[in-house]
Each structure stands twice: as C-alpha cells, then as structure tokens.
Scaffold this motif. Structure first.
Motif, mmCIF file in Angstrom:
data_model
loop_
_atom_site.group_PDB
_atom_site.id
_atom_site.type_symbol
_atom_site.label_atom_id
_atom_site.label_comp_id
_atom_site.label_asym_id
_atom_site.label_seq_id
_atom_site.Cartn_x
_atom_site.Cartn_y
_atom_site.Cartn_z
ATOM 1 N N GLU A 287 0.841 -0.541 0.154
ATOM 2 C CA GLU A 287 -0.295 0.197 -0.397
ATOM 3 C C GLU A 287 0.487 1.922 -0.088
ATOM 4 O O GLU A 287 2.415 1.441 0.597
ATOM 5 C CB GLU A 287 -0.787 0.108 1.270
ATOM 6 C CG GLU A 287 -2.094 -0.899 1.123
ATOM 7 C CD GLU A 287 -3.009 -1.274 2.164
ATOM 8 O OE1 GLU A 287 -3.188 0.106 2.778
ATOM 9 O OE2 GLU A 287 -3.748 -2.066 2.260
ATOM 10 N N MET A 288 0.438 2.028 -1.098
ATOM 11 C CA MET A 288 1.155 4.018 -0.833
ATOM 12 C C MET A 288 1.467 4.122 0.532
ATOM 13 O O MET A 288 2.438 5.280 0.361
ATOM 14 C CB MET A 288 0.793 4.366 -1.895
ATOM 15 C CG MET A 288 0.562 3.843 -2.981
ATOM 16 S SD MET A 288 0.082 5.722 -4.496
ATOM 17 C CE MET A 288 -1.954 5.018 -4.321
ATOM 18 N N LYS A 289 0.836 4.250 2.010
ATOM 19 C CA LYS A 289 0.871 4.880 3.391
ATOM 20 C C LYS A 289 2.065 4.635 3.102
ATOM 21 O O LYS A 289 2.859 5.180 4.405
ATOM 22 C CB LYS A 289 -0.042 4.548 3.973
ATOM 23 C CG LYS A 289 -0.620 2.698 3.882
ATOM 24 C CD LYS A 289 -2.135 2.988 5.436
ATOM 25 C CE LYS A 289 -3.243 3.668 4.751
ATOM 26 N NZ LYS A 289 -3.535 2.309 3.767
ATOM 27 N N SER A 290 2.841 3.069 3.289
ATOM 28 C CA SER A 290 4.155 2.552 3.562
ATOM 29 C C SER A 290 5.083 3.760 2.977
ATOM 30 O O SER A 290 5.563 4.092 3.828
ATOM 31 C CB SER A 290 3.930 1.377 3.542
ATOM 32 O OG SER A 290 3.474 1.065 4.097
ATOM 33 N N ILE A 291 5.511 3.628 1.829
ATOM 34 C CA ILE A 291 5.921 4.555 0.888
ATOM 35 C C ILE A 291 5.927 6.239 1.748
ATOM 36 O O ILE A 291 6.638 6.453 1.555
ATOM 37 C CB ILE A 291 5.974 4.539 -0.646
ATOM 38 C CG1 ILE A 291 5.908 2.848 -0.704
ATOM 39 C CG2 ILE A 291 6.658 5.210 -1.696
ATOM 40 C CD1 ILE A 291 5.327 2.889 -2.435
ATOM 41 N N LEU A 292 4.879 6.521 1.439
ATOM 42 C CA LEU A 292 4.303 8.061 1.540
ATOM 43 C C LEU A 292 4.972 8.064 3.192
ATOM 44 O O LEU A 292 5.108 9.125 4.160
ATOM 45 C CB LEU A 292 3.149 8.753 2.150
ATOM 46 C CG LEU A 292 2.680 8.326 0.037
ATOM 47 C CD1 LEU A 292 1.032 8.640 0.476
ATOM 48 C CD2 LEU A 292 2.826 9.327 -0.170
#
Length: 617
Positions: free
Chosen positions: A155-160
C-alpha cells in the motif's frame, strides 16, 4: 527499502513503514536488515500457522530472503518437483516453496505459479532485489524510486511514510480518475509512485532497475474447439480451481450473492470442503427494491452450507467513505467498496479467508456490452441522434444516458469506443468541468484514452474485435477497478479474498476460446450456464439477475448533501476544484436535474483526499 548509495537502512524507518500496513497482517511482524537494504513483513497466517513460516524467510544458506503477499495454489505440486531436485523443506508453507523455486529456476519460476502474489526476493550475495506481481494484478505492489532509494510496499501509505519521499500530483492519473473513477495501468495519483505492472517482475541492482514481462495476454494462442468440448473443459477447470482455492490451515468461507458465479463456487466448494463451509450473504438498509437474499438462502440450503445473513446499516456512511479514502491512499470512485468494507468490518475476527465470484463477467461474457458490440452496426444507425439531444438542452437523466451510449457506440476508434462504454462521462458532460480554469488548463495535454490505446496497440490486426473487448476488460477494469476495490476494502479489515475465476489454467483456457462461444445466441455466460446445469438450480442460472447498486446519488441528495458542500468549499480544494460550479451542480442534482451523480461522487472522494493529503498541489 533498497538504498542505491550503499548506505544502511535505518531500522526505525523500516519498522515505521511496515507498521503502516499492520491491518494487512495482524498475526506477526518481521524485519530483516542487510548491507544496503531492508525487508519488512506483516503476516496474515493462513497456510502453516507456525512461527517457522513467518517472514522475512531466509534460504538455508541465508543468501536469499523473501517477503510475499498472496497465495500460490499449486505450491504442493511445485514442492514435489523441487524435492526431486534435492531441495529439503523445513515448513509446510507456500512461501518456502516460492523461495526455493526462485533459487532453482530463477526468474522462470514466476510462470509456474498459479495464484495471486506480490513478492520481493533479496540476494545478499549480488546485493540485488527482484519484485514480482501476478499475471492479472490481483495483489498490489507499489514502488517509489529516485537516485538514492527504492521503497516498495503493498500500500502507498507505507511509501508515503518514508521521510525521503516527496510527492506531487500525477495529472494523467488525475484525468483518468475524473473519467473512470480510478487511475489506470501503473499510474497512481503520485508522479513519484508507480504500480509494478501485472505479469511483470523488476530487477533492481546498485546500478540499474529493469521491468520485464513474464506474462502477456497477446501471447495467448487462439484455439478452435466444439461447444461440447468447451463445456466439459470449463466443468473440469472450474472444479479444479475451486478445490485449489480451498487450500488453507484456517476456515474458509464464500461470499454468496445468489448470482451465477458465487453459486457455482458454493456448489463446488461444498463438495470438497471438510465439514460445512460458511457462506455469507448481505442485506443493506440502503438498498431499495428486490435483492438476492432469498436466492442465496436457497443455494445455501441446497448445498448444506453454514449460512449467515448479515444486515448492514449505512448510518455511518461518512465514516466509511473517509476510511476507504485512507484505505486506497488516493481517490477511488467505485462505491461498491462501501458494502464490501462494511461486510468485512462486521466479519473481522471471525474468518480470515473467503472466496468470491469476481472475474466471471470478464472471462465468461457477463456484460451487456459484449452483445452490444456484436450488434454494433445496428446501433450505429442511431448515433447521429446524439448531438440533437444536446441541442434540446434536456436535463432528463435517462435521455442523457442514452446520448452517452450513442456517443460511445458511434466512435470510430475501437479503443476509445471501448473506453466510452465503460464511463458515465462523455464530450457532452466533460468531467474536467469540475476543475478551476488554472488546473483545467494544466490537464489539457492529458489523454483520458491513453491506457486503452496502449492496450489496443498490442493486439494483432487478425484478432477479432469482440475478443479485443474481452481481453481489454481483463487487463483494465479487472485490475484497476475491481481488484483495487476488493483488495483495499477487505484487507483494511484483515481479510483475504480469493478469486477462483482467476485460476491460471482456467483464465488461459477461457482467453483462448472464441468469444462467440461465451455469448452464444446472445446468452450471456453461455458456457458457465451449460457447465453448471444439473448442479446449480436453473432459476439461478437462467433467472433474471437482480444485483444491486450503491445509492450514492440518493445520498448526495440527502445525508451527504451538507457534507459534500463542506468538503468542496475547503480552501485547499479551491486550488484544484471549481467550488462554485460544484455547489451549483449539487443543487441541480438535489432537484433531480442533470446527470451528475457519478461525477459528484468522484468529486466528493477527490475533495476528501485533497483535504487530507500532504501532497504538493
């Protein structure tokens, strides 16, 4: 995390970004640190519940390590093959099979896997990393890459959450969202974050990164078989698929809607499941008119399942919408994620794995547009009426929908025609009208049909136009809309959804068949109906399809009316949206005029995301 500059990864950062997806794996957490890389994993324990199967998992000599999300349904057969080469196994998990398959066969192993997966394998000797994703993109895999670092996650929340990641809005993805309700292909709302393409793997070293396809739909060979042979083969392949999809060390259930696809899965699953399988049907207080609860109950009774009817209220719909914007990490327009989220939220903790009927429409011909395209020449005769509807200045929603259909069917480009049939927007109701002039101008170079044209460009000129429609649906609407909806809405509540219609053997067979067999004599899902005769009751196979739609248009007139106005009027939104225009549109919509429901729904989700986002606008 992979650091190109050879620096060590901060353990606090890998811990932070791994915890951002704790909902995807509440059962255990693992971290591994290397010279210039780190792997983190949150586990939802389903196959081999022991600690030995936790991840990151290492090879016997510690050279290779893996983090893996998904299931490989043919792992036992692959394991048997690996044992003949001398591999010794220490767990009963599919993760260990995947890791050893890569060690023995290298990148060729991805073609052997029958399942859904996003995975990363790190080679501590060559200091290289490989990422891979299943052929149709059932499981998500995102990555951010600059000159210093590559960060990847489910999920992008990890990257963000990574401190070195800064993002700006991707205008092409933004345009696609306004047209279809989601970005397409490997695009996300962030210029700096991409999806790994379905059916691809990516090789990353200190000096390069290369994305390589291992599965391409254009490589499918067309075959000619008799109707009887096709029906028999569908019976065998679907039976084998459901049996494989039941492999689990925790209980498995079925989402039973009462339609053909979920009823077929229930029928087969009840034959192979040890004990009574759990089936779940859901009723929503916001769905008016007929529903399929009675049909589902009759199917459950026939196959002796442990059936549950769950009633869900839409009283906290604002809370659900906001939770889902957070789950997707970007605006998402398919409101069917709401009932799926509410259902899995209610079931959370009681079951981890469910089977669902997605993919039946795309592979077996369940959409009306397949017959429409078959008879396109007749519809084209009416296409010239389309501009006349605009001259009439009508606000009749049915007439405006008919105009949109005529505009789509009359388009000379097969790619654009296909795209227009799958959106509620058109040149007569251009979705960019909700933007302020400055931002609208900045999107003027974006092509909303770009992804469709890319996909069509890969097809041979000899390929039947109806087959191209089937192929395109499996590559675009399935991955970008349905799998995105299912994965994020269910994994937000720690539940794994399995999709038997996406079995490798079944999909490759169905894609090789003539489309005429799938909608013979205009009968949608002809082959599966014939294959299931005598198993699934005829009133399910041949009765009218009820289905349901989420009443977001009604909510926008009622319970969401004030909330909508509040969200779009926020100062942050005004940097992008034409708030005055949207306020006028919501008034028209409240009074039952115009055809703005879907556009306003997309605008609301967009506004919520803008107001919550830290992205540079």
């Amino acid at each position: 995390i992979y650091n190109f500059n050879n620096s060590k990864v901060d353990s606090a950062i890998i811990n932070l970004i791994t915890d951002k997806i704790a909902h995807r794996g509440p059962d255990s957490k693992g971290i591994a640190l290397f010279e210039n890389a780190a792997l983190g994993h949150r586990r939802l324990s389903i196959i081999d519940l022991s600690m030995a199967a936790n991840q990151p998992m290492f090879s016997y000599n510690k050279r290779y390590s893996i983090v893996f999300n998904g299931e490989i349904y043919n792992f036992k057969e692959i394991k048997d093959d690996l044992i003949t080469t001398g591999v010794v196994f220490h767990t009963e998990s599919d993760t260990e099979v995947v890791l050893n398959a890569y060690i023995i066969w290298g990148r060729n192993c991805f073609k052997k896997f029958n399942g859904m997966f996003a995975m990363a394998i790190y080679d501590n000797e060559s200091k290289s990393l490989i990422l891979a994703r299943d052929p149709f993109g059932i499981k998500p895999l995102y990555y951010y890459k600059d000159t210093n670092v590559l960060v990847f996650a489910s999920e992008m929340k990890s990257i963000l959450a990574h401190p070195e990641v800064n993002t700006t809005i991707n205008k092409q993805a933004f345009t696609e969202y306004l047209w279809y309700g989601n970005p397409m292909g490997n695009l996300t709302f962030y210029n700096e974050i991409c999806e790994l393409s379905a059916g691809h793997y990516m090789v990353i070293s200190k000096t390069s990164s290369t994305e390589i396809p291992y599965f391409q739909i254009s490589d499918i060979t067309q075959i000619s078989v008799s109707e009887a042979e096709a029906i028999e083969q569908v019976k065998i392949l679907l039976d084998q698929s459901v049996k494989r999809h039941l492999i689990s060390d925790v209980p498995v259930g079925v989402f039973l809607s009462g339609g053909i696809d979920s009823s077929a899965i229930t029928a087969i699953a009840s034959k192979y499941y040890s004990g009574k399988i759990n089936t779940y049907s859901v009723g929503f207080d916001f769905i008016k008119g007929p529903n399929e609860l009675a049909k589902a109950a009759s199917v459950a009774k026939k196959f002796g399942t442990n059936h549950h009817e769950i009633q869900i209220s839409g009283t906290n719909v604002i809370e659900s919408i906001e939770a889902l914007v957070n789950a997707h990490d970007e605006p998402f327009g398919d409101a069917a994620n709401i009932p799926l989220f509410l259902l899995t939220q209610q079931l959370k903790g009681s079951i981890k794995v469910v089977l669902q009927g997605d993919g039946g429409d795309e592979f077996f011909g369940g959409y009306s547009r397949y017959n429409t395209m078959k008879n396109r020449n007749w519809w084209k005769i009416l296409a010239p009426i389309s501009p006349m509807i605009s001259f009439s200045k009508t606000e009749n929603t049915r007439l405006l929908r008919f105009q949109r259909f005529l505009n789509a069917i009359g388009n000379s480009s097969p790619a654009i025609r296909n795209a227009l049939l799958l959106t509620m927007e058109s040149k007569y109701s251009h979705p960019l009208q909700i933007l302020n002039n400055t931002f609208k101008t900045s999107l003027s170079e974006c092509n909303p049909f770009k992804r469709y044209e890319e996909v069509y460009h890969c097809y041979s000129n000899e390929l039947d136009s109806l087959q191209k429609l089937f192929y395109t649906d499996t590559q675009i609407i399935l991955k970008d809309t349905y799998f995105e909806k299912v994965d994020k809405a269910t994994m937000a509540n720690s539940m794994e959804v399995r999709i038997p219609f996406l079995d490798k053997n079944l999909t490759e067979y169905m894609l090789s068949l003539s489309p005429e067999l799938k909608i013979k004599n205009g009968v949608k899902k002809y082959l599966i109906k014939k294959a299931m005769e005598g198993v699934v009751p005829n009133d399910i196979l041949y009765g009218p399809k009820t289905g349901f739609s989420v009443p977001y248009s009604y909510w926008l007139q009622t319970s969401l009316y004030s909330y909508f106005k509040e969200q779009v009027s926020n100062e942050k939104c005004k940097a992008i949206l034409d708030s005055e225009k949207l306020l006028k549109m919501i008034e028209q919509h409240k009074n039952g005029k115009g055809n703005f429901g879907f556009l306003l729904w997309k605008s609301l989700n967009l506004a919520i995301w803008i107001n919550k986002s830290k992205t540079t606008i």
